[in-house]
Design an enzyme around this catalytic site. Sequence first.
Site, PDB file in Angstrom:
ATOM      1  N   HIS A 178      17.738  56.238 -24.765  1.00  0.00           N
ATOM      2  CA  HIS A 178      18.399  54.948 -24.554  1.00  0.00           C
ATOM      3  C   HIS A 178      19.383  54.970 -23.397  1.00  0.00           C
ATOM      4  O   HIS A 178      20.165  54.027 -23.246  1.00  0.00           O
ATOM      5  CB  HIS A 178      19.166  54.509 -25.801  1.00  0.00           C
ATOM      6  CG  HIS A 178      18.319  54.276 -27.003  1.00  0.00           C
ATOM      7  ND1 HIS A 178      17.843  53.027 -27.350  1.00  0.00           N
ATOM      8  CD2 HIS A 178      17.861  55.117 -27.944  1.00  0.00           C
ATOM      9  CE1 HIS A 178      17.133  53.117 -28.465  1.00  0.00           C
ATOM     10  NE2 HIS A 178      17.128  54.380 -28.845  1.00  0.00           N
ATOM     11  N   LYS A 213      28.674  41.736 -25.559  1.00  0.00           N
ATOM     12  CA  LYS A 213      28.126  43.101 -25.551  1.00  0.00           C
ATOM     13  C   LYS A 213      29.296  44.058 -25.576  1.00  0.00           C
ATOM     14  O   LYS A 213      30.442  43.648 -25.377  1.00  0.00           O
ATOM     15  CB  LYS A 213      27.270  43.343 -24.305  1.00  0.00           C
ATOM     16  CG  LYS A 213      27.985  42.937 -23.017  1.00  0.00           C
ATOM     17  CD  LYS A 213      27.089  43.068 -21.783  1.00  0.00           C
ATOM     18  CE  LYS A 213      26.098  41.949 -21.625  1.00  0.00           C
ATOM     19  NZ  LYS A 213      24.707  42.358 -21.802  1.00  0.00           N
ATOM     20  N   ARG A 214      29.018  45.352 -25.806  1.00  0.00           N
ATOM     21  CA  ARG A 214      30.103  46.321 -25.762  1.00  0.00           C
ATOM     22  C   ARG A 214      30.813  46.256 -24.410  1.00  0.00           C
ATOM     23  O   ARG A 214      30.218  45.919 -23.393  1.00  0.00           O
ATOM     24  CB  ARG A 214      29.554  47.729 -26.005  1.00  0.00           C
ATOM     25  CG  ARG A 214      29.296  48.008 -27.459  1.00  0.00           C
ATOM     26  CD  ARG A 214      30.545  47.811 -28.300  1.00  0.00           C
ATOM     27  NE  ARG A 214      31.473  48.884 -28.086  1.00  0.00           N
ATOM     28  CZ  ARG A 214      31.593  49.945 -28.867  1.00  0.00           C
ATOM     29  NH1 ARG A 214      30.838  50.046 -29.951  1.00  0.00           N
ATOM     30  NH2 ARG A 214      32.445  50.898 -28.602  1.00  0.00           N
ATOM     31  N   LYS A 260      28.555  47.435 -17.529  1.00  0.00           N
ATOM     32  CA  LYS A 260      28.083  46.104 -17.929  1.00  0.00           C
ATOM     33  C   LYS A 260      28.801  44.996 -17.136  1.00  0.00           C
ATOM     34  O   LYS A 260      28.392  43.845 -17.140  1.00  0.00           O
ATOM     35  CB  LYS A 260      28.279  45.900 -19.429  1.00  0.00           C
ATOM     36  CG  LYS A 260      27.374  46.811 -20.281  1.00  0.00           C
ATOM     37  CD  LYS A 260      27.672  46.649 -21.768  1.00  0.00           C
ATOM     38  CE  LYS A 260      26.961  47.662 -22.659  1.00  0.00           C
ATOM     39  NZ  LYS A 260      25.523  47.372 -22.854  1.00  0.00           N
ATOM     40  N   THR A 317      19.292  43.971 -25.248  1.00  0.00           N
ATOM     41  CA  THR A 317      18.535  43.187 -26.228  1.00  0.00           C
ATOM     42  C   THR A 317      19.196  41.826 -26.430  1.00  0.00           C
ATOM     43  O   THR A 317      18.528  40.861 -26.802  1.00  0.00           O
ATOM     44  CB  THR A 317      18.429  43.917 -27.581  1.00  0.00           C
ATOM     45  OG1 THR A 317      19.718  44.427 -27.932  1.00  0.00           O
ATOM     46  CG2 THR A 317      17.446  45.071 -27.498  1.00  0.00           C
ATOM     47  N   LYS A 320      17.765  37.857 -27.013  1.00  0.00           N
ATOM     48  CA  LYS A 320      18.237  36.940 -28.063  1.00  0.00           C
ATOM     49  C   LYS A 320      18.704  35.620 -27.457  1.00  0.00           C
ATOM     50  O   LYS A 320      18.413  34.531 -27.976  1.00  0.00           O
ATOM     51  CB  LYS A 320      19.377  37.589 -28.864  1.00  0.00           C
ATOM     52  CG  LYS A 320      18.938  38.802 -29.670  1.00  0.00           C
ATOM     53  CD  LYS A 320      20.109  39.674 -30.136  1.00  0.00           C
ATOM     54  CE  LYS A 320      19.564  41.041 -30.578  1.00  0.00           C
ATOM     55  NZ  LYS A 320      20.635  42.046 -30.757  1.00  0.00           N
TER      56      LYS A 320
END
Length: 824
Positions: free
Chosen positions: A363, A554-555, A560, A662, A666
């Site tokens: 991952h 998200k985290r 990110k 992911t 969604k």
Amino acid sequence: MEMPVTTSPMTAEEFRERFLHYLRYIRGLELADAGPADHLAAVELVVRETLIDRAVETRCAWRRVRPKTVHYLSMEFLIGRLLTNNLIATGLERAAREALDDLGLSLAAITEEEADPGLGNGGLGRLAACFLDSLATLDYPAFGYGLRYDYGMFRQEFEKGWQVELPDTWLKGGYAWEIPRPDLTVPVRIGGQVEWHEGAHGRFRPRWVGWRCFYAVPHDVLVAGYGTHTISVLRLWSADAPSEFDFHIFSQGDFLKAVADRERVQAITRVLYPADHVEAGRRLRLLQEYLLVAASVQDAVNRFRLHHGEAWELLPEKVAFQLNDTHPALTVAELMRFLVDDADLRWSTAWEIVRATCSYTNHTLLSEALETWPVSLMEEIIPRHVQIIYEINRRFLESVGNGASGDMDRLGRLSIVHEDGEKRFRMANLAIVGSHRVNGVARLHTRLLTTRVVRDFAELWPERFVAITNGITPRRWLGACNPRLASAITRRIGPDWLRDLDRLAELSGLAGDEEFQAEVANVKEANKQDLAVVIRELCDLEVDPASLFDVQIKRLHEYKRQLLNALHIIHLHQRLKDDPGQEITPRTFIFGAKAAPAYHMARLIIRLINGIAEVINDDPEVAGRLKVAFLPDYRVTLAEKIIPAADLSEQISTAGWEASGTGNMKLALNGALTIGTLDGANVEIRDAVGEENIFIFGLTADEAARLPASGQYSPWDHHRADEDLARVLDALRDGVYTPGDEGVSRQIWSSLMEHGDRYLHLADFRSYVDTQQRVADLYLDRRAWSEKAIRNIAAMGYFSSDRAIREYAAKIWNLQPVPLRPGS
Ligand code: 26Q
């Protein structure tokens, strides 16, 4: 949600009777005296019965067929609340709603009482939960194996803009969906040494001696499939001390020590590590990983023995172990230990069995995020496994060494043992060597994995590496969380899309249909009104449901790039301050993110975004046009409220860093348009929806990899070249957006300007801002926007976890379904 196959196992009257029965005989209350927690408990008990009936039915079928079974090993399972899902899966939703209505109770309110087990950090844990849903729905025989942490992911609050962590007490008041299985308790050995003694035929054999032992006690959570009676079992292990051991010490009079030792053992499963990247060298984490592996392997082996005796050569035909990242990589060594030491198999036979049984999902692409463990620490806890790993490595290196002409660097990269300084085991190398398949979680991710991170392995064994793009379960991520959109879709194409998400493609014919466009837009509007209420409650903030809801959830991670989003917000604010009269598309920026407690920069970025929110939300000059809401305690339950209300999905990681994502799937499934880089699964989302229906910007993965290496990335060049950017950066340097904590902003500035910024924020700033302008322009054209939203929904079929699981079954597990449809 519609039920295509299952009919309700109960009428509303029967549901009411059973509900009142449990209220009385389990909670000891009459309706008049019961509170919300009692209502929830009674509803759960009613639903649980149907679930258990199905679990028994499933077990009977599997006992009869003795099918191959997949064992999904994961340190994390973010299953979310289960009541709504279980009501839908059992077909009891309507009966429950009517029964509770009759009694003057609201099912929706009762649902809100349920705890959300936060037994994971983020994507990897949620993926495991989506997979269990799909495994059951598709009738694949499956067990999930994880840990029953007493405290899951911390609860997040903000104090003066800073993240504060509080314990998550999900087990308080009891957890209705688990069934303790003390009968399946297994021992776990640790410590001691290995002695060699002469066995039969003069062969020297190892004997692990002087170990201590504790117990792993399983608790089963039943995960119901949709439109079938199949149940996946999620078996969560809890550490406990053996009672004989207590008694032994107690009899020597040391009661306090017995209690203390027991506490120490139980502490192994006390808490989830709240970091979604490697935290080096923590002994307790290693104990957790070993506990998961040792207990799960024993459980699987015990079941195998029950059905097939000691025919271990059949193991790969009946058992598959899927390793969710390297966290359970010790499975390779533990299974080897069992086959060689306990089952008495020859090494080479055992090794073939292990490899045919195990497979590994990667991952991450970050080489420094790959897990390694000091050999010395492992020796202390599992000395026999250390020997086994050395022997695996010796034979492996010998086999590659034979062919190649002594390329020592290559052998060094392939070796499981990292020899620079303190000796360490590289768990990814162990997992790859011990698996017959290794998969990446998106196409791009797998390409980068095999060409960069583990290139030597991919050259050695190209057939071992496969790409299986992640997926999400449409039951939870559309059917349950967005009932308005789900009904609108079902009205047009029928309910089958819930089991066959490719059916959504039929909606593309309606993308130009004005009536459907309006319907989808109205659904979104209603969902945004619901979310506005949540924001009012959580943030004490009024937001306008007519504004563009721009969502990043998200985290919190530098890669990110929540910070890039923040820079854009500051830029818009500055533009409005320059020219307060200008027309802009009103936006509400919505964030949800937890930072690992030890991740300093991530905490600062949270503080910054909360600072920006404070400045902007209090600024009367931009009122009605810009709002920022950072929702505390982002988790599955909150995701389910935010996602249906999102207009814009922020997927803006530095290209090459996000393995898949992911949340991107969604959000698109719920009709949000994506602004994103060509990273992770975004690439495949673009291919699916078409370039004109997504906002792609920024460097590609190849460009982003070359830029820092070439020495061409210069923050000051960007500062000089872009006036807008310069103003944003100067405001950061001066602490304008973190009043009272100016140093925060200054540190962030410094990370961007003085410390090289490996995430290349400034390189992508201009193209991000320009692309955001295109987003804003399009939003003004409601019909055009809605058409693109529909085209996104229609193209999401591929991103169902059902498709992903079918690929795992075919390409990795060789697994066949055992159909358990009612009537089949
Ligand atoms: C490891 C050792 C010690 C402590 C913690 C950890 C640890 C824990 C969790 C390391 C990593 C994680 C979680 C990683 C994760 O969630 N990765 C995400 O997985 C998703 C599912 O494949 C992808 O979509 C995301 O791109 C990826 O970031």
